[in-house]
Design a protein around this motif. Structure first.
Motif, mmCIF file in Angstrom:
data_model
loop_
_atom_site.group_PDB
_atom_site.id
_atom_site.type_symbol
_atom_site.label_atom_id
_atom_site.label_comp_id
_atom_site.label_asym_id
_atom_site.label_seq_id
_atom_site.Cartn_x
_atom_site.Cartn_y
_atom_site.Cartn_z
ATOM 1 N N TYR A 34 -3.072 4.980 0.503
ATOM 2 C CA TYR A 34 -3.612 3.802 -0.161
ATOM 3 C C TYR A 34 -2.446 2.908 -0.565
ATOM 4 O O TYR A 34 -1.275 3.280 -0.429
ATOM 5 C CB TYR A 34 -4.431 4.207 -1.386
ATOM 6 N N PRO B 284 -0.996 1.188 -3.853
ATOM 7 C CA PRO B 284 -1.143 1.103 -5.306
ATOM 8 C C PRO B 284 -0.868 -0.309 -5.828
ATOM 9 O O PRO B 284 -0.156 -1.093 -5.187
ATOM 10 C CB PRO B 284 -0.101 2.095 -5.832
ATOM 11 N N LYS B 285 -1.423 -0.600 -6.972
ATOM 12 C CA LYS B 285 -1.213 -1.897 -7.617
ATOM 13 C C LYS B 285 0.272 -2.132 -7.866
ATOM 14 O O LYS B 285 0.998 -1.236 -8.266
ATOM 15 C CB LYS B 285 -1.974 -1.929 -8.946
ATOM 16 N N LYS C 126 5.554 2.464 1.519
ATOM 17 C CA LYS C 126 4.118 2.609 1.285
ATOM 18 C C LYS C 126 3.325 2.382 2.562
ATOM 19 O O LYS C 126 2.291 3.012 2.785
ATOM 20 C CB LYS C 126 3.657 1.642 0.197
ATOM 21 N N THR D 220 -7.849 1.074 -1.933
ATOM 22 C CA THR D 220 -8.165 2.406 -1.424
ATOM 23 C C THR D 220 -9.232 2.304 -0.336
ATOM 24 O O THR D 220 -9.943 1.310 -0.240
ATOM 25 C CB THR D 220 -8.670 3.324 -2.537
ATOM 26 N N THR E 209 -5.278 -1.891 -6.941
ATOM 27 C CA THR E 209 -5.057 -0.737 -6.078
ATOM 28 C C THR E 209 -6.065 -0.791 -4.934
ATOM 29 O O THR E 209 -7.271 -0.902 -5.168
ATOM 30 C CB THR E 209 -5.217 0.580 -6.858
#
Length: 244
Positions: free
Chosen positions: A112, A114-115, A122, A71, A69
């Motif tokens: 952010y 995400p994994k 996104k 960030t 992830t």
């Protein structure tokens, strides 16, 4: 339940008709109650449905993968490094010029990654604004003024250079591994928002810009696709580009 009121007040309409200025003598408003009880407008839903399906389909397109992830955080993060590298490399491709340094204003990163699979949607969440990538030629002395502002704000994601921040001042500034030269001319990449003086960067506002209408969001999508085609994940690390 939310009450939404539409107020038609606080404005003056100046209509020039037959040389006479006409001013309304009264104003009024209508109040509308917005709640789940309101019946859906079937005609409107049917009208936008084809576009909604197309948009949702595009937003769900998978363009890459990240094993972690990503960030944002100060003074440096993997996400910030990825975005700054993207801006510098894609700017070089688009503008056909060597870019000495690129910057992403910290407040402009709105989400952010995400994994897992990375979708177009996104990236829209990460960069929802239509900010453009612009280049500017900056003399070293003016460049240092800009870096002073970056340091005051705790450091921004950057690419092509490193620096340390002490007492909110930049120190040990290295461009491509060499100390910054106040008399040299550098080409830097920023968003048009920053180049136009946003986030208290007035020192850049007076400088000419090279602008090709290239959205930073599009650059991110294209960059992820390029990296993915090389068989690589989106997995940037903290490297000590900005330290306290």
């Amino acid at each position: 339940m939310r009450i939404v009121s539409v107020f038609y007040s606080g404005f003056i309409l100046l209509l020039l008709a037959c040389g006479t200025t006409q001013v309304p003598k009264s104003v009024s408003y209508l109040g509308y109650s917005v709640s789940p009880k309101i019946k859906a407008d079937t005609a409107l839903i049917n009208l936008i449905q084809p576009y909604s399906v197309k948009v949702n389909s595009t937003m769900n397109d998978v363009i890459g993968f990240t094993p972690v992830t990503l960030t944002k955080r100060l003074p440096e993060s993997g996400l910030g490094n990825f975005m700054a590298d993207c801006m510098r490399e894609m700017a070089e491709q688009k503008f056909g010029k060597k870019v000495d340094a690129a910057f992403i204003n910290y407040g402009g990163i709105r989400s952010y990654i995400p994994k897992g699979d990375i979708t177009v949607g996104k990236i829209y969440e990460l960069m929802p604004f239509d900010n453009l990538i612009v280049l500017q030629e900056v003399k070293g002395s003016a460049f240092k003024l800009f870096l002073n502002r970056v340091a005051e704000k705790g450091g921004w994601p950057l690419s092509g250079m490193t620096m340390k921040i002490k007492d909110k001042k930049p120190e040990q500034i290295l461009i491509a591994g060499k100390p910054i030269d106040e008399n040299a001319i550098y080409i830097i990449a920023n968003s048009d928002y920053i180049a136009n003086g946003g986030d208290d960067c007035d020192m850049l506002k007076v400088l000419p810009q090279i602008n090709k209408g290239f959205l930073l969001r599009d650059a991110l999508i294209q960059y992820i696709v390029q990296v993915t085609k090389q068989g690589k994940p989106i997995d940037w690390k903290v490297e000590g580009r900005v330290t306290y």
